[in-house]
Write a protein that holds these residues in place. Sequence first.
Motif, PDB file in Angstrom:
ATOM      1  N   TYR A  60       9.339  11.027 -10.852  1.00 12.81           N
ATOM      2  CA  TYR A  60       8.556  12.076 -10.199  1.00 12.81           C
ATOM      3  C   TYR A  60       7.321  12.426 -11.032  1.00 12.81           C
ATOM      4  O   TYR A  60       6.227  12.640 -10.485  1.00 12.81           O
ATOM      5  N   LEU A  84      12.982   6.111  -6.134  1.00  7.70           N
ATOM      6  CA  LEU A  84      12.300   6.978  -5.179  1.00  7.70           C
ATOM      7  C   LEU A  84      12.115   6.312  -3.820  1.00  7.70           C
ATOM      8  O   LEU A  84      11.842   6.995  -2.825  1.00  7.70           O
ATOM      9  N   ARG A 121      14.284   5.380  -2.010  1.00  6.62           N
ATOM     10  CA  ARG A 121      15.337   5.897  -1.137  1.00  6.62           C
ATOM     11  C   ARG A 121      14.825   7.009  -0.227  1.00  6.62           C
ATOM     12  O   ARG A 121      15.389   7.245   0.841  1.00  6.62           O
ATOM     13  N   ALA A 122      13.790   7.722  -0.683  1.00  7.79           N
ATOM     14  CA  ALA A 122      13.226   8.780   0.148  1.00  7.79           C
ATOM     15  C   ALA A 122      12.622   8.223   1.426  1.00  7.79           C
ATOM     16  O   ALA A 122      12.469   8.948   2.418  1.00  7.79           O
ATOM     17  N   THR A 167      15.268   8.446   5.479  1.00 11.74           N
ATOM     18  CA  THR A 167      14.681   9.476   6.349  1.00 11.74           C
ATOM     19  C   THR A 167      13.260   9.044   6.704  1.00 11.74           C
ATOM     20  O   THR A 167      12.680   8.178   6.041  1.00 11.74           O
ATOM     21  N   ILE A 217       8.765  11.372   4.940  1.00  9.85           N
ATOM     22  CA  ILE A 217       7.516  11.074   4.230  1.00  9.85           C
ATOM     23  C   ILE A 217       6.483  10.493   5.190  1.00  9.85           C
ATOM     24  O   ILE A 217       5.311  10.887   5.187  1.00  9.85           O
ATOM     25  N   VAL A 269      20.464  11.561  -1.749  1.00 10.07           N
ATOM     26  CA  VAL A 269      19.091  11.116  -1.506  1.00 10.07           C
ATOM     27  C   VAL A 269      18.438  11.851  -0.345  1.00 10.07           C
ATOM     28  O   VAL A 269      17.228  11.763  -0.154  1.00 10.07           O
ATOM     29  N   THR A 320      17.885  14.823  -0.393  1.00 12.59           N
ATOM     30  CA  THR A 320      17.057  15.853  -1.023  1.00 12.59           C
ATOM     31  C   THR A 320      15.890  15.254  -1.802  1.00 12.59           C
ATOM     32  O   THR A 320      15.167  15.991  -2.491  1.00 12.59           O
ATOM     33  N   TYR A 321      15.672  13.943  -1.708  1.00 13.42           N
ATOM     34  CA  TYR A 321      14.532  13.322  -2.390  1.00 13.42           C
ATOM     35  C   TYR A 321      13.177  13.684  -1.777  1.00 13.42           C
ATOM     36  O   TYR A 321      12.215  13.924  -2.503  1.00 13.42           O
ATOM     37  N   PRO A 322      13.041  13.702  -0.423  1.00 16.58           N
ATOM     38  CA  PRO A 322      11.707  13.925   0.162  1.00 16.58           C
ATOM     39  C   PRO A 322      11.010  15.210  -0.252  1.00 16.58           C
ATOM     40  O   PRO A 322       9.814  15.163  -0.585  1.00 16.58           O
ATOM     41  N   LEU A 382       9.559  14.871  -3.707  1.00 12.67           N
ATOM     42  CA  LEU A 382       8.482  13.888  -3.741  1.00 12.67           C
ATOM     43  C   LEU A 382       7.208  14.444  -3.117  1.00 12.67           C
ATOM     44  O   LEU A 382       6.102  14.263  -3.659  1.00 12.67           O
ATOM     45  N   THR A 403      11.921  20.512   4.690  1.00 11.85           N
ATOM     46  CA  THR A 403      12.871  19.459   4.326  1.00 11.85           C
ATOM     47  C   THR A 403      13.834  19.919   3.243  1.00 11.85           C
ATOM     48  O   THR A 403      14.956  19.400   3.139  1.00 11.85           O
TER      49      THR A 403
END
Length: 388
Positions: free
Chosen positions: A16, A82, A84-85, A89, A92, A213, A215-217, A220, A262
């Motif tokens: 990140y 990253l 995976r974001a 989903t 992004i 994952v 909660t990645y977006p 990011l 998100t």
Amino acid sequence: MGPLPTNVPGLPIREYALVCLVTAAVTFLLTGLVRLLAIRVGAVAYPRKRDVHVKPMPRMGGVAMFGGIVAGLWLAHQLPVLRRAFDYTFDIQAVLIAGAVIVLVGALDDRFELDSLTKLAGQTTSAGVLVLLGVQWFAFWLPWGGNDTSLGSVLLLSGNQGGLLTVLLVLTMVNAMNFVDGLDGLAAGIGMIAAAATCAFSLGLLTERNGDVGTYPPALLAATLAGACLGFLPHNFQPAKIFMGDSGSMLIGLMLAAASTTASGRLDYVNAGVGAKDAIALLSPLLVVAAVLFVPLLDLLMAVVRRTRAGRSPFAPDKMHLHHRLLEIGHSQRRAVLLIYLWAAVLAFGAVALTLFDAFVVGWGVGLGLLVALLASAVPRLREARRG
């Protein structure tokens, strides 16, 4: 798209941070080119009675910020963790498309000064793109009702209700950031603080959910937005060489709304095993949203009330925003901007800290920070009183 995996080990802090720094670097480099382009096409802000700047200034800096964000998200797509974001989903991609729409509308306004209804239509269109592509609220926790009043209740939203709430949130944030963009570096700094606070909350959420994952977006999106604001600030801090214009302020509002949605709009309130002591933690996404935008939202609310009471359009410009008032009582432009940074940072990171540390300690820290901010804001008045 495949099934959403959970429990991905590790917290990708370095990834990140790398994305944030690359976004900042690309934005910084692109801003000089966009400045030349703005001058060439005539996207220049000439001084008006309500303005603070005294000489023509190129704008359209939001185009450079969006370019930096695209570069940062492209880099994230190349990183194994990253990525995976993007794989599980469409958040992004939705934000990129909606961002392109709102930057286009903002750039046209920077050049041709569109009327308020046309801008509102563009803002609503970009918000609608987010909703159509799946970025919207589905449920949120209420501190009342339910079988146990100490636990509160969960309000489940239909597709139409969640979509409407998301559109309203986007419009509010976009216009709040647009209203606050009145001093050199003000909107970029508040945007960076808001994005950093949202990113910190999202990383905490990522830790609590054991690397889910899903909660990645939000982290990011917040990291790239913070990088774009950071990269733009050296060109925009007083004395500014370029303004971000509506293309930049509206982009900041859109991405903050998307990151907040998100992060908090999809929390599993029903199966989270929530107790009374977790109420603040569950409400923290909303607290972060309110805190990071407290200053621009307060400014927006005061402007709407002030103008409608005077029988004018709520979008009619004037010179009575909070930053104008700080200048009137004797603060310099830089000091006024730094003071608003301080207010926003205390509120934003105070809300985030509530989810990570003891509430009593955080309460004292936030109270002390607000006291310092209040005293610093009142320094010119105190000096006048002493002289009088």
